[in-house]
Design a protein around this motif. Structure first.
Motif, mmCIF file in Angstrom:
data_model
loop_
_atom_site.group_PDB
_atom_site.id
_atom_site.type_symbol
_atom_site.label_atom_id
_atom_site.label_comp_id
_atom_site.label_asym_id
_atom_site.label_seq_id
_atom_site.Cartn_x
_atom_site.Cartn_y
_atom_site.Cartn_z
ATOM 1 N N ILE A 299 0.859 -1.188 0.000
ATOM 2 C CA ILE A 299 0.000 0.000 0.000
ATOM 3 C C ILE A 299 0.899 1.243 0.000
ATOM 4 C CG2 ILE A 299 -1.808 1.258 1.222
ATOM 5 C CD1 ILE A 299 -2.674 -1.434 0.061
ATOM 6 N N SER A 300 0.681 2.115 -0.966
ATOM 7 C CA SER A 300 1.506 3.316 -1.070
ATOM 8 C C SER A 300 1.249 4.241 0.117
ATOM 9 C CB SER A 300 1.200 4.068 -2.364
ATOM 10 O OG SER A 300 1.793 5.356 -2.344
ATOM 11 N N PRO A 301 2.307 4.657 0.832
ATOM 12 C CA PRO A 301 2.117 5.621 1.921
ATOM 13 C C PRO A 301 1.786 7.018 1.397
ATOM 14 C CG PRO A 301 4.449 5.208 1.580
ATOM 15 C CD PRO A 301 3.726 4.264 0.689
ATOM 16 N N LYS A 302 1.993 7.226 0.113
ATOM 17 C CA LYS A 302 1.763 8.543 -0.488
ATOM 18 C C LYS A 302 0.330 8.710 -0.980
ATOM 19 C CE LYS A 302 3.786 11.587 -4.033
ATOM 20 N NZ LYS A 302 4.853 11.680 -5.073
ATOM 21 N N THR A 303 -0.229 7.672 -1.596
ATOM 22 C CA THR A 303 -1.561 7.780 -2.195
ATOM 23 C C THR A 303 -2.552 6.760 -1.657
ATOM 24 O OG1 THR A 303 -0.944 6.293 -4.005
ATOM 25 C CG2 THR A 303 -0.568 8.658 -4.347
ATOM 26 N N GLY A 304 -2.078 5.724 -0.944
ATOM 27 C CA GLY A 304 -2.971 4.706 -0.402
ATOM 28 C C GLY A 304 -3.409 3.655 -1.400
ATOM 29 N N VAL A 305 -2.871 3.678 -2.625
ATOM 30 C CA VAL A 305 -3.280 2.693 -3.627
ATOM 31 C C VAL A 305 -2.412 1.444 -3.520
ATOM 32 C CG1 VAL A 305 -4.009 4.535 -5.176
ATOM 33 C CG2 VAL A 305 -1.736 3.524 -5.454
ATOM 34 N N ARG A 306 -2.900 0.344 -4.087
ATOM 35 C CA ARG A 306 -2.139 -0.900 -4.125
ATOM 36 C C ARG A 306 -1.084 -0.829 -5.232
ATOM 37 N NH1 ARG A 306 -6.700 -5.399 -4.815
ATOM 38 N NH2 ARG A 306 -7.028 -4.056 -6.619
ATOM 39 N N ILE A 307 0.123 -1.267 -4.928
ATOM 40 C CA ILE A 307 1.199 -1.299 -5.910
ATOM 41 C C ILE A 307 1.723 -2.728 -5.978
ATOM 42 C CG2 ILE A 307 3.479 -0.425 -6.529
ATOM 43 C CD1 ILE A 307 2.845 2.091 -4.926
ATOM 44 N N ALA A 308 1.583 -3.349 -7.133
ATOM 45 C CA ALA A 308 2.035 -4.730 -7.314
ATOM 46 C C ALA A 308 3.548 -4.814 -7.191
ATOM 47 C CB ALA A 308 1.597 -5.242 -8.683
ATOM 48 N N LEU A 309 4.015 -5.851 -6.515
ATOM 49 C CA LEU A 309 5.446 -6.020 -6.282
ATOM 50 C C LEU A 309 5.987 -7.180 -7.121
ATOM 51 C CD1 LEU A 309 5.570 -5.579 -2.406
ATOM 52 C CD2 LEU A 309 6.382 -3.960 -4.143
ATOM 53 N N ASP B 221 -2.593 -3.587 -16.858
ATOM 54 C CA ASP B 221 -3.487 -2.770 -16.036
ATOM 55 C C ASP B 221 -2.666 -2.101 -14.942
ATOM 56 O OD1 ASP B 221 -5.397 -1.673 -14.386
ATOM 57 O OD2 ASP B 221 -6.366 -3.578 -13.873
ATOM 58 N N PRO B 222 -2.551 -0.777 -14.945
ATOM 59 C CA PRO B 222 -1.736 -0.103 -13.926
ATOM 60 C C PRO B 222 -2.281 -0.265 -12.514
ATOM 61 C CG PRO B 222 -3.024 1.495 -15.162
ATOM 62 C CD PRO B 222 -3.172 0.184 -15.872
ATOM 63 N N ASP B 223 -3.565 -0.592 -12.373
ATOM 64 C CA ASP B 223 -4.173 -0.726 -11.052
ATOM 65 C C ASP B 223 -4.197 -2.164 -10.546
ATOM 66 O OD1 ASP B 223 -4.780 2.050 -11.005
ATOM 67 O OD2 ASP B 223 -6.524 1.680 -12.272
ATOM 68 N N SER B 224 -3.660 -3.096 -11.323
ATOM 69 C CA SER B 224 -3.678 -4.499 -10.908
ATOM 70 C C SER B 224 -2.711 -4.737 -9.752
ATOM 71 C CB SER B 224 -3.289 -5.399 -12.082
ATOM 72 O OG SER B 224 -3.113 -6.729 -11.656
ATOM 73 N N PRO B 225 -3.068 -5.593 -8.794
ATOM 74 C CA PRO B 225 -2.151 -5.943 -7.705
ATOM 75 C C PRO B 225 -1.194 -7.069 -8.083
ATOM 76 C CG PRO B 225 -4.240 -6.997 -7.329
ATOM 77 C CD PRO B 225 -4.413 -6.181 -8.592
ATOM 78 N N ILE B 226 -1.174 -7.463 -9.374
ATOM 79 C CA ILE B 226 -0.360 -8.588 -9.824
ATOM 80 C C ILE B 226 0.727 -8.084 -10.763
ATOM 81 C CG2 ILE B 226 -0.357 -10.810 -11.004
ATOM 82 C CD1 ILE B 226 -3.482 -10.754 -10.331
ATOM 83 N N PHE B 227 1.974 -8.320 -10.392
ATOM 84 C CA PHE B 227 3.101 -7.976 -11.265
ATOM 85 C C PHE B 227 3.280 -9.120 -12.253
ATOM 86 C CE2 PHE B 227 7.347 -6.966 -12.650
ATOM 87 C CZ PHE B 227 7.440 -5.588 -12.513
ATOM 88 N N CYS B 228 3.063 -8.834 -13.535
ATOM 89 C CA CYS B 228 3.113 -9.873 -14.565
ATOM 90 C C CYS B 228 3.572 -9.216 -15.868
ATOM 91 C CB CYS B 228 1.735 -10.520 -14.727
ATOM 92 S SG CYS B 228 1.703 -11.985 -15.777
ATOM 93 N N PRO B 229 4.877 -9.035 -16.051
ATOM 94 C CA PRO B 229 5.386 -8.307 -17.216
ATOM 95 C C PRO B 229 5.138 -9.057 -18.517
ATOM 96 C CG PRO B 229 7.182 -9.297 -15.988
ATOM 97 C CD PRO B 229 5.946 -9.502 -15.162
ATOM 98 N N ALA B 230 5.235 -8.344 -19.618
ATOM 99 C CA ALA B 230 4.866 -8.898 -20.918
ATOM 100 C C ALA B 230 6.081 -9.342 -21.714
ATOM 101 C CB ALA B 230 4.072 -7.864 -21.718
ATOM 102 N N GLU B 231 5.831 -10.365 -22.536
ATOM 103 C CA GLU B 231 6.840 -10.851 -23.478
ATOM 104 C C GLU B 231 6.253 -10.738 -24.881
ATOM 105 O OE1 GLU B 231 10.105 -14.335 -23.285
ATOM 106 O OE2 GLU B 231 8.053 -15.006 -22.971
#
Length: 478
Positions: A37-47, A288-298
């Protein structure tokens, strides 16, 4: 006393509720990916996992299509069961393949171990019962039943790559096997073609798992595992367990749901990623920039024209088209996975090798070095990066941004501005780029062309947390 008891019950309820909430959050994290959870905006950031970051930073890889399909004019469209005796690459030399990878600049390579025909490029110990007789037979559609008997192309490939520090992986088609009459992961209920064997669905699933175990254990650590077309629901749980047991660190292409290190398909085989293209989200598109899942593209694509993967006597895409593909993939936060297709001798054709080297030479000449500023400033809570060239103005025509995604992808919008040498005053800046996603790398070729400048700045206009820039550089390329 009654008041105290009521208060104690109330506090006990709060504690239980708190524990329930924390438990629920753990379940969400487990089910939908690791995030903060971002301490700056409170949004979820996928790791990301460390493996995903390392994989993404490689930028260039190859997907080697070499199998029995190489020896057929129609390639993929195998409507019968061609004899394994046709597999006879009499000059096979995997060191030759690796030299072409080096010339291109590939950091990793994935070899097709088994494609849709069912022909396996390595020995196998698998035996299985036929349906309905129950007779036990060996899986005899392999290299050991070809003129290459006694050789293990998978091992030769891995050994050649290891000598040159190329990471390796395997493609194994779970959902297609013409030899066993399987399409979309399911044994088909239809008359068999000559050479096809009849098995039950349970037998087929068992064969898949046994062969995956073989190729995931015999060749040490794998960089990437390809699930082209995915997997069936019945195989999802056992593949998940097998992957966690044998190759937990591997990147799994199309592997969301079975791997902690998934990568996604970009949705096209043309070598073009959408802009923006995010490192998060699991759909086959720009993410999706708002997704909680880090899944880069190939981004997988071919060197041959007309989407041809296995070698055919086909014309090649032009160098200009391949340079565009590089900018539309690596330049848009996507790994470029370029097909490598040995011919029927087992070597890379000369004209193919030349085109790979031409593309590699361009990338190295254009982006191997950057124009060095006389001063570099970072201000405004890391949101403004300024490159100064006051002592010696420079001519540049593009910029490259790399975001440090260790704690997630946080940039949502940015501009690149330039200060022309003939600017009327020192605060006059012209915007040449407006962008959104950065991720591992964003290359912006300026539409106004090359300019003589005193300064270039990156202005991050929107982020969901404090941005961290790994590199911001400018270049002049032919």
């Amino acid at each position: 006393m009654k008041t105290c008891a009521t208060l104690l019950l109330f506090l006990f309820a709060l504690v239980c509720q708190s524990l329930s909430i924390r438990h629920h959050r753990r379940l969400l994290s487990s089910a939908f990916g690791k995030y903060r959870i971002s301490p700056k905006t409170g949004v979820r950031i996928a790791l990301p996992t460390p493996e995903q970051l390392q994989w993404q930073a490689q930028e260039l890889g190859v997907l080697i299509h070499f199998n029995l399909e190489t020896f057929f004019a129609d390639g993929f469209e195998l409507r019968n069961i061609p004899s394994s005796s046709l597999f006879d690459p009499y000059l096979l030399n995997t060191d030759n393949w690796v030299q072409t990878m080096i010339d291109f600049g590939a950091q990793y390579a994935v070899l097709v171990a088994k494609h849709g025909s069912g022909f396996l490029m390595a020995p196998t110990d698998v035996k299985f019962p036929l349906n309905p007789s129950g007779e036990i037979v060996p899986y005899n559609y392999t290299i050991d039943y070809s003129p290459m008997k006694g050789r293990d192309v998978l091992k030769e490939f891995v050994d050649s790559c290891e000598k040159r520090q190329i990471r390796t992986g395997f493609y194994y088609s779970v959902v297609s096997n013409n030899y066993l009459n399987v399409q979309s992961g399911m044994v088909q209920n239809r008359s068999l073609e000559p050479g096809q064997l009849n098995v039950t669905q349970q037998t087929y699933d068992s064969i898949v798992l046994q062969q995956l175990r073989e190729i995931w254990t015999r060749y040490e650590r794998l960089e990437e595992i390809w699930f082209d077309g995915g997997y069936t629901e019945s195989l999802k749980e056992p593949i998940t367990a097998l992957l966690a047991e044998l190759q937990p660190q591997a990147i799994a292409f199309n592997g969301y749901g079975v791997s902690t290190n998934p990568a996604r398909w970009i949705g096209t085989e043309m070598g073009i990623a959408p802009d923006p293209n995010w490192s998060t989200g699991v759909t086959n598109d720009g993410g999706d920039p708002d997704s909680p899942i880090f899944c880069p593209a190939e981004c997988d694509t071919t060197l041959q024209d007309h989407d041809r993967w296995f070698w055919t006597n086909m014309t090649l895409r032009s160098l200009a088209e391949m340079i565009d593909a590089y900018h539309s993939t690596v330049g848009r936060n996507c790994i470029l996975m370029l097909d490598l297709a040995p011919d029927r001798t087992g070597l890379i054709p000369i004209n193919h090798a030349r085109r790979y080297k031409e593309l590699g030479d361009f990338i190295r000449s254009c982006y191997g070095t950057s124009v060095t500023p006389t001063q570099q400033l970072i201000v405004q809570d890391s949101s403004l990066h300024i490159l100064r060239f006051d002592a010696t103005p420079v001519t540049v025509d593009r910029s490259v941004i790399q975001e440090d995604q260790t704690n997630g992808q946080v940039i949502r919008a940015y501009t690149v501005d330039i200060q022309l040498v003939n600017a009327t005053h020192s605060d006059q800046w012209i915007t040449v780029v407006k962008g959104t996603s950065v991720g591992n790398k964003k290359i912006d070729i300026w539409s106004i062309g090359a300019q003589l400048v005193n300064g270039v700045r990156l202005n991050i206009t929107k982020s969901v947390d404090t941005p961290v820039i790994k590199a911001f550089t400018v270049h002049l390329c032919n």
